[in-house]
Motif scaffolding. Structure first.
Motif, PDB file in Angstrom:
ATOM      1  N   UNK A  38      51.350   4.281  53.711  1.00 25.30           N
ATOM      2  CA  UNK A  38      50.863   5.607  53.312  1.00 25.30           C
ATOM      3  C   UNK A  38      49.718   5.448  52.336  1.00 25.30           C
ATOM      4  N   UNK A  39      48.989   6.549  52.168  1.00 24.10           N
ATOM      5  CA  UNK A  39      48.021   6.666  51.084  1.00 24.10           C
ATOM      6  C   UNK A  39      48.731   7.331  49.903  1.00 24.10           C
ATOM      7  N   UNK A  40      48.392   6.896  48.705  1.00 18.90           N
ATOM      8  CA  UNK A  40      48.953   7.538  47.525  1.00 18.90           C
ATOM      9  C   UNK A  40      47.816   7.980  46.613  1.00 18.90           C
ATOM     10  N   UNK A  41      47.914   9.224  46.183  1.00 19.16           N
ATOM     11  CA  UNK A  41      46.866   9.839  45.375  1.00 19.16           C
ATOM     12  C   UNK A  41      47.452  10.261  44.035  1.00 19.16           C
ATOM     13  N   UNK A  42      46.754   9.906  42.975  1.00 23.63           N
ATOM     14  CA  UNK A  42      47.188  10.274  41.627  1.00 23.63           C
ATOM     15  C   UNK A  42      45.995  10.838  40.864  1.00 23.63           C
TER      16      UNK A  42
END
Length: 272
Positions: A38-42
């Motif tokens: 997955x991509x993870x965005x913060x």
């Protein structure tokens, strides 16, 4: 587009982190899913510094980052981190991350075994030449999650990669270790998969970056961390369930990685 948002395994004090940052996960484009979990965005905007800690998965991560205190956007490649990973967050910032499936990064960088990157964080351009500062800026300044996901898809699809049956095998074996709590002994696992211990070890070194034993222990530690904030955790029973020889072995593994005992961690997370 959303990936699992409730999976916090490996995050130390997830409620503390999630109360301070906006954290989201998204699935990549279909052609990338054999390689990317997955991509993870913060995103964060903090009145005071905060140090986030994780007990990392056996995954390679590619991140495009911007931190107003650290200069222009940049791209970083992080191999499997062997110990506790700490990241200090200050002011405002953003990370657009790619979590590769364990075992599935090497098709993007076939020149070296994945163990070459283990324990290292380095400019991503040294491994993936397309990860330029301009590309990092394009990704982190995209407006909104959908635009950032499209930018990550476009970047990864531009990187040459070829399907590799050995990468598929490694990813499948790691997934079995992750989900099957009966997998506790490397020799038994290798035999069940029709492999010699040495062949399994070579495969993991080349494609996962860590040994099968390390992988087993790391996922079991994730299980322990996930249950550690309960006041009534039966540590003896949990140790047996996770395949540790006894409670003391589990406590030593937990303390050796996180720096505090399970009970001290639980008290801190609960605010006791």
């Amino acid at each position: 587009m959303d990936a699992r948002q409730d999976d916090t395994r490996g995050i130390v004090d997830p409620s503390g982190l999630l109360s301070r940052v906006r954290f989201r996960r998204h699935l990549p484009a279909e052609p990338l899913r054999p390689y990317v979990e997955w991509y993870w965005l913060i995103d964060w905007d903090l009145p005071e510094p905060y140090v986030a800690h994780t007990v990392p998965h056996p995954s390679v991560n590619l991140t495009f980052q911007w931190d107003e205190d650290a200069g222009p956007p940049y791209a970083e490649l992080t191999g499997v981190a062997l110990g506790l990973y700490a990241r200090r967050l200050t002011g405002r910032g953003r990370v657009c991350g790619v979590k590769f499936r364990p075992g599935a990064f090497r098709p993007f960088a076939p020149e070296a075994p994945v163990s070459h990157w283990t324990g290292r964080a380095l400019p991503a351009g040294e491994v993936l030449g397309q990860a330029t500062p301009e590309e990092a800026r394009r990704i982190v300044t995209a407006e909104g999650d959908e635009a950032r996901v499209r930018a990550l898809d476009a970047f990864l699809l531009s990187v040459p990669h070829t399907a590799d049956p050995q990468a598929d095998l490694a990813a499948d074996l790691v997934a079995r270790i992750r989900t099957d709590r009966s997998v506790n002994r490397v020799a038994d696992f290798a035999r069940s998969q029709g492999l010699s211990v040495r062949s399994l070890q070579r495969l993991f070194s080349a494609y996962v970056g860590v040994s099968p034993k390390w992988t087993i222990l790391r996922y079991r530690l994730h299980d322990a961390l996930d249950r550690a904030d309960s006041a009534d955790t039966d540590w003896s029973g949990l140790a047996a369930t996770l395949g540790y020889a006894d409670q003391s072995h589990l406590v030593r593994a937990f303390t050796g990685t996180l720096g505090v005992s399970p009970t001290a961690y639980a008290r801190a997370v609960r605010g006791d």
